[in-house]
Motif scaffolding. Structure first.
Motif, short mmCIF file in Angstrom:
data_model
loop_
_atom_site.label_atom_id
_atom_site.label_comp_id
_atom_site.label_asym_id
_atom_site.label_seq_id
_atom_site.Cartn_x
_atom_site.Cartn_y
_atom_site.Cartn_z
N TYR A 48 0.88 -1.14 -0.04
CA TYR A 48 0.01 0.02 -0.03
C TYR A 48 0.81 1.30 -0.05
CZ TYR A 48 -3.51 3.31 1.04
OH TYR A 48 -4.56 4.18 1.32
N ALA A 51 2.23 1.79 -3.38
CA ALA A 51 1.31 2.12 -4.30
C ALA A 51 1.11 3.76 -4.01
CB ALA A 51 -0.10 1.51 -4.10
N GLU A 52 0.98 3.99 -2.83
CA GLU A 52 0.80 5.60 -2.57
C GLU A 52 1.98 6.27 -3.00
OE1 GLU A 52 -1.67 7.40 -0.63
OE2 GLU A 52 -2.58 5.71 -1.24
N LEU A 54 3.79 5.55 -5.66
CA LEU A 54 4.03 5.59 -7.24
C LEU A 54 2.74 6.48 -7.35
CD1 LEU A 54 4.35 1.75 -7.76
CD2 LEU A 54 5.98 3.78 -8.52
N GLY A 55 1.59 6.54 -7.01
CA GLY A 55 0.48 7.53 -7.15
C GLY A 55 0.94 8.86 -7.13
N GLN A 56 1.67 9.37 -6.00
CA GLN A 56 2.20 10.78 -5.90
C GLN A 56 3.15 10.87 -6.83
OE1 GLN A 56 0.75 13.06 -3.55
NE2 GLN A 56 -0.45 11.40 -3.18
N ALA A 70 4.20 4.74 -13.56
CA ALA A 70 3.77 4.59 -12.27
C ALA A 70 2.63 4.62 -11.85
CB ALA A 70 4.63 5.96 -11.43
N ALA A 71 1.60 5.40 -12.68
CA ALA A 71 0.29 5.31 -12.60
C ALA A 71 -0.35 3.75 -12.88
CB ALA A 71 -0.42 6.25 -13.32
N ALA A 74 0.73 1.65 -9.75
CA ALA A 74 0.05 2.10 -8.66
C ALA A 74 -1.40 1.30 -8.51
CB ALA A 74 -0.06 3.48 -8.40
N SER A 75 -2.17 1.55 -9.88
CA SER A 75 -3.24 0.96 -9.97
C SER A 75 -3.28 -0.69 -10.02
CB SER A 75 -3.91 1.29 -11.49
OG SER A 75 -5.23 0.64 -11.88
N ILE A 77 -1.30 -2.73 -8.25
CA ILE A 77 -1.02 -2.90 -6.78
C ILE A 77 -2.59 -2.59 -6.10
CG2 ILE A 77 0.07 -2.20 -4.62
CD1 ILE A 77 2.46 -1.53 -6.50
N TYR A 78 -3.05 -1.37 -6.39
CA TYR A 78 -4.17 -1.19 -5.60
C TYR A 78 -5.36 -2.23 -5.78
CZ TYR A 78 -2.87 3.48 -4.05
OH TYR A 78 -2.56 4.61 -3.41
#
Length: 85
Positions: A48, A51-52, A54-56, A70-71, A74-75, A77-78
């Motif tokens: 988690y 993923a956070e 990578l999302g940032q 990265a997006a 992140a997606s 992983i989420y």
């Protein structure tokens, strides 16, 4: 890195020359990873956090190819964490 060492590098990232090559190599690696079996290497909490992060990172420049990767990661992983949470 020497050519001798680059030939031993299984992830094909050693030969990248620039940011574009790096993004292309990571894209190929991610595509390859989708066909391989999954293994657990992180706890749910660690995944988690990754993923956070990578999302940032992805939000810094949504049009850049590395940020888009990265997006995507992140997606994924989420999505996998959905079953965890």
């Amino acid at each position: 890195m020497t050519d001798q060492l680059a030939g031993q590098e299984p992830l094909e990232l050693a030969a990248v020359r620039n940011r574009g090559d790096y993004a292309d190599a990571l894209t190929r690696l991610i595509d390859r990873g989708r066909r391989e079996r999954c293994i657990t290497v992180l706890s749910g909490a660690e995944a988690y956090a990754v993923a956070e992060l990578l999302g940032q990172y992805a939000q810094l420049d949504p049009t850049d190819k590395l940020h888009q990767l990265a997006a995507t990661m992140a997606s994924r992983i989420y999505s996998r964490l959905g079953a965890w949470g």
